[in-house]
Scaffold this motif. Structure first.
Motif, PDB file in Angstrom:
ATOM      1  N   ALA A 137       0.777  -1.144   0.133  1.00  0.00           N
ATOM      2  CA  ALA A 137      -0.010   0.003  -0.166  1.00  0.00           C
ATOM      3  C   ALA A 137       1.010   1.256   0.013  1.00  0.00           C
ATOM      4  O   ALA A 137       2.093   1.284   0.449  1.00  0.00           O
ATOM      5  CB  ALA A 137      -0.873   0.102   1.225  1.00  0.00           C
ATOM      6  N   LYS A 138       0.459   2.115  -0.543  1.00  0.00           N
ATOM      7  CA  LYS A 138       1.167   3.624  -0.913  1.00  0.00           C
ATOM      8  C   LYS A 138       1.027   4.481   0.372  1.00  0.00           C
ATOM      9  O   LYS A 138       0.064   4.814   0.732  1.00  0.00           O
ATOM     10  CB  LYS A 138       0.888   4.309  -2.121  1.00  0.00           C
ATOM     11  CG  LYS A 138       1.789   5.483  -2.383  1.00  0.00           C
ATOM     12  CD  LYS A 138       1.504   6.085  -3.717  1.00  0.00           C
ATOM     13  CE  LYS A 138       2.520   7.147  -3.940  1.00  0.00           C
ATOM     14  NZ  LYS A 138       2.344   7.748  -5.244  1.00  0.00           N
ATOM     15  N   ALA A 139       1.926   4.762   1.365  1.00  0.00           N
ATOM     16  CA  ALA A 139       1.788   5.615   2.310  1.00  0.00           C
ATOM     17  C   ALA A 139       1.576   7.083   1.691  1.00  0.00           C
ATOM     18  O   ALA A 139       2.058   7.158   0.724  1.00  0.00           O
ATOM     19  CB  ALA A 139       3.085   5.660   3.281  1.00  0.00           C
ATOM     20  N   THR A 140       1.049   7.931   2.409  1.00  0.00           N
ATOM     21  CA  THR A 140       0.857   9.558   2.171  1.00  0.00           C
ATOM     22  C   THR A 140       1.968  10.202   2.467  1.00  0.00           C
ATOM     23  O   THR A 140       2.600  10.183   3.578  1.00  0.00           O
ATOM     24  CB  THR A 140      -0.504   9.831   2.830  1.00  0.00           C
ATOM     25  OG1 THR A 140      -1.638   9.033   2.569  1.00  0.00           O
ATOM     26  CG2 THR A 140      -0.661  11.298   2.199  1.00  0.00           C
ATOM     27  N   TYR A 141       2.485  11.131   1.447  1.00  0.00           N
ATOM     28  CA  TYR A 141       3.426  12.065   1.665  1.00  0.00           C
ATOM     29  C   TYR A 141       2.899  13.117   2.697  1.00  0.00           C
ATOM     30  O   TYR A 141       1.809  13.527   2.585  1.00  0.00           O
ATOM     31  CB  TYR A 141       3.700  12.652   0.372  1.00  0.00           C
ATOM     32  CG  TYR A 141       5.351  13.102   0.407  1.00  0.00           C
ATOM     33  CD1 TYR A 141       6.247  12.318   0.906  1.00  0.00           C
ATOM     34  CD2 TYR A 141       5.599  14.090  -0.189  1.00  0.00           C
ATOM     35  CE1 TYR A 141       7.744  12.367   0.954  1.00  0.00           C
ATOM     36  CE2 TYR A 141       7.074  14.777  -0.568  1.00  0.00           C
ATOM     37  CZ  TYR A 141       7.930  13.881   0.264  1.00  0.00           C
ATOM     38  OH  TYR A 141       9.373  14.123   0.135  1.00  0.00           O
ATOM     39  N   SER A 142       3.451  13.272   3.978  1.00  0.00           N
ATOM     40  CA  SER A 142       2.630  14.049   5.039  1.00  0.00           C
ATOM     41  C   SER A 142       2.652  15.271   4.692  1.00  0.00           C
ATOM     42  O   SER A 142       3.502  15.961   3.870  1.00  0.00           O
ATOM     43  CB  SER A 142       3.783  14.164   6.043  1.00  0.00           C
ATOM     44  OG  SER A 142       3.033  14.727   7.242  1.00  0.00           O
ATOM     45  N   ALA A 143       1.339  16.068   4.784  1.00  0.00           N
ATOM     46  CA  ALA A 143       0.778  17.324   4.355  1.00  0.00           C
ATOM     47  C   ALA A 143       1.474  18.216   5.310  1.00  0.00           C
ATOM     48  O   ALA A 143       1.640  19.527   4.900  1.00  0.00           O
ATOM     49  CB  ALA A 143      -0.452  17.396   4.665  1.00  0.00           C
ATOM     50  N   ILE A 144       2.337  17.973   6.487  1.00  0.00           N
ATOM     51  CA  ILE A 144       2.921  19.084   7.220  1.00  0.00           C
ATOM     52  C   ILE A 144       4.437  18.849   7.300  1.00  0.00           C
ATOM     53  O   ILE A 144       5.076  18.772   8.488  1.00  0.00           O
ATOM     54  CB  ILE A 144       2.329  18.805   8.749  1.00  0.00           C
ATOM     55  CG1 ILE A 144       2.428  17.769   9.454  1.00  0.00           C
ATOM     56  CG2 ILE A 144       0.707  19.444   8.418  1.00  0.00           C
ATOM     57  CD1 ILE A 144       1.969  17.944  10.789  1.00  0.00           C
ATOM     58  N   GLN A 145       4.882  17.990   6.351  1.00  0.00           N
ATOM     59  CA  GLN A 145       6.246  17.423   6.249  1.00  0.00           C
ATOM     60  C   GLN A 145       7.140  18.864   6.251  1.00  0.00           C
ATOM     61  O   GLN A 145       7.013  19.767   5.784  1.00  0.00           O
ATOM     62  CB  GLN A 145       6.649  16.694   5.320  1.00  0.00           C
ATOM     63  CG  GLN A 145       6.477  17.268   3.846  1.00  0.00           C
ATOM     64  CD  GLN A 145       7.057  16.628   2.748  1.00  0.00           C
ATOM     65  OE1 GLN A 145       7.976  15.646   3.064  1.00  0.00           O
ATOM     66  NE2 GLN A 145       6.598  16.704   1.631  1.00  0.00           N
ATOM     67  N   LYS A 146       8.419  18.624   6.748  1.00  0.00           N
ATOM     68  CA  LYS A 146       9.494  19.577   6.456  1.00  0.00           C
ATOM     69  C   LYS A 146      10.382  18.811   5.920  1.00  0.00           C
ATOM     70  O   LYS A 146      10.720  17.831   6.027  1.00  0.00           O
ATOM     71  CB  LYS A 146      10.014  20.074   8.029  1.00  0.00           C
ATOM     72  CG  LYS A 146       8.896  20.762   8.859  1.00  0.00           C
ATOM     73  CD  LYS A 146       9.485  21.274  10.108  1.00  0.00           C
ATOM     74  CE  LYS A 146       8.505  21.955  11.148  1.00  0.00           C
ATOM     75  NZ  LYS A 146       9.070  22.447  12.236  1.00  0.00           N
ATOM     76  N   GLY A 147      11.049  19.791   4.908  1.00  0.00           N
ATOM     77  CA  GLY A 147      12.066  19.272   4.058  1.00  0.00           C
ATOM     78  C   GLY A 147      11.513  18.839   2.920  1.00  0.00           C
ATOM     79  O   GLY A 147      10.759  19.147   2.211  1.00  0.00           O
ATOM     80  N   GLY A 148      11.865  17.449   2.298  1.00  0.00           N
ATOM     81  CA  GLY A 148      11.425  17.036   1.200  1.00  0.00           C
ATOM     82  C   GLY A 148      12.236  17.542   0.180  1.00  0.00           C
ATOM     83  O   GLY A 148      13.591  17.709   0.430  1.00  0.00           O
ATOM     84  N   SER A 149      12.010  17.558  -1.024  1.00  0.00           N
ATOM     85  CA  SER A 149      12.750  18.004  -2.361  1.00  0.00           C
ATOM     86  C   SER A 149      13.088  19.328  -2.085  1.00  0.00           C
ATOM     87  O   SER A 149      13.930  19.708  -2.520  1.00  0.00           O
ATOM     88  CB  SER A 149      11.848  17.694  -3.504  1.00  0.00           C
ATOM     89  OG  SER A 149      10.676  18.699  -3.243  1.00  0.00           O
ATOM     90  N   THR A 150      12.605  20.071  -0.954  1.00  0.00           N
ATOM     91  CA  THR A 150      13.004  21.462  -0.776  1.00  0.00           C
ATOM     92  C   THR A 150      14.524  21.469   0.045  1.00  0.00           C
ATOM     93  O   THR A 150      15.109  22.709  -0.076  1.00  0.00           O
ATOM     94  CB  THR A 150      11.802  22.150   0.033  1.00  0.00           C
ATOM     95  OG1 THR A 150      11.638  21.485   1.198  1.00  0.00           O
ATOM     96  CG2 THR A 150      10.534  22.366  -0.599  1.00  0.00           C
ATOM     97  N   ASP A 151      14.747  20.441   0.392  1.00  0.00           N
ATOM     98  CA  ASP A 151      15.918  20.347   0.932  1.00  0.00           C
ATOM     99  C   ASP A 151      17.316  20.282   0.162  1.00  0.00           C
ATOM    100  O   ASP A 151      18.218  20.504   0.484  1.00  0.00           O
ATOM    101  CB  ASP A 151      16.192  19.076   2.038  1.00  0.00           C
ATOM    102  CG  ASP A 151      15.324  19.062   3.213  1.00  0.00           C
ATOM    103  OD1 ASP A 151      15.141  20.276   3.559  1.00  0.00           O
ATOM    104  OD2 ASP A 151      15.251  18.049   3.745  1.00  0.00           O
ATOM    105  N   LEU A 152      16.884  20.010  -1.277  1.00  0.00           N
ATOM    106  CA  LEU A 152      17.810  19.693  -2.089  1.00  0.00           C
ATOM    107  C   LEU A 152      18.266  20.992  -2.828  1.00  0.00           C
ATOM    108  O   LEU A 152      17.599  22.066  -2.963  1.00  0.00           O
ATOM    109  CB  LEU A 152      17.338  18.938  -3.355  1.00  0.00           C
ATOM    110  CG  LEU A 152      16.907  17.521  -3.139  1.00  0.00           C
ATOM    111  CD1 LEU A 152      16.269  16.822  -4.224  1.00  0.00           C
ATOM    112  CD2 LEU A 152      18.121  16.757  -2.580  1.00  0.00           C
ATOM    113  N   PRO A 153      19.694  21.265  -2.773  1.00  0.00           N
ATOM    114  CA  PRO A 153      20.094  22.492  -3.533  1.00  0.00           C
ATOM    115  C   PRO A 153      20.130  22.139  -5.029  1.00  0.00           C
ATOM    116  O   PRO A 153      19.173  21.558  -5.420  1.00  0.00           O
ATOM    117  CB  PRO A 153      21.708  22.336  -3.291  1.00  0.00           C
ATOM    118  CG  PRO A 153      21.969  20.875  -3.305  1.00  0.00           C
ATOM    119  CD  PRO A 153      20.819  20.159  -2.803  1.00  0.00           C
TER     120      PRO A 153
END
Length: 202
Positions: A137-153
């Motif tokens: 089953a596919k987990a949900t990408y958290s709606a209140i997450q911090k980081g993710g692809s925005t962490d990438l330079p």
């Protein structure tokens, strides 16, 4: 002297057999043969070239144990440096009332190549996906997450490293078979599939 009626009769029968073979009536047998092909044989170049469509559709995705690193064809080495799971108040997450487990995965990307790697401008080209349970089953990408692809330079110089944090919510249960798929740029390379992520939980 040959019997003309017999000759004509044989010709008609032969023609009917040819038409029967060409009218699609043999298609079920062909489909049955295709369904009976063994995907494992696609490793044989001769078999793969003779059954191109079948082998493309059944291409296996290489798997990497969660505790190991994987190196992509573009020279980026990826490894999970930490993973944790915790029970949370599902009301705090936009994932439905049954999603009560929060999983956070920190992934390190190292440029082992000789050239600077430029990350895609479209963050949707960075894949971070968590699957769990027997049926994945596919987990949900958290709606209140911090980081993710925005962490990438914007780019990563040769020899440089960067860490990306991905956070997911999932239902309680099924945590004995957790798979993390990751790709810094899914338009240029295949995904990395890390298996048994639950063994890294702290």
């Amino acid at each position: 002297m040959p019997n003309k009626r017999l000759s004509v009769g044989l010709f008609v029968v032969a023609g009917a057999l040819v038409l029967a073979a060409c009218d699609g009536s043999a298609a079920p047998d062909a489909r049955q043969d295709a369904a009976g092909l063994d995907p494992a044989k696609c490793a044989d170049p001769n078999f793969a070239s003779a059954h191109t469509d079948f082998c493309v559709d059944n291409a296996s995705v290489p798997e990497t144990p969660a505790a190991e690193a994987a190196t992509l064809s573009n020279g980026l080495k990826v490894r999970i440096i930490s993973a944790k799971s915790e029970t949370v108040d599902s009301n705090g997450y936009d994932s439905g009332p049954t999603a009560s487990v929060l999983v956070t995965i920190a992934t390190e990307i190292t440029n082992t190549g000789n050239a600077t790697f430029v990350f895609p401008t479209a963050t949707s080209n960075v894949r971070a996906e968590l699957l769990y349970g027997r049926n994945h089953a596919k987990a949900t990408y958290s709606a209140i997450q911090k980081g993710g692809s925005t962490d990438l330079p914007e780019q990563l110089v040769a020899g440089g490293s960067v860490t990306i944090t991905s956070t997911f919510t999932m239902r309680a249960g099924g945590a004995d078979n957790v798979v993390f798929r990751f790709n810094p740029d899914n338009t240029t390379t295949d995904d990395i599939t890390f298996t048994n992520v639950q063994t890294l939980y702290k």
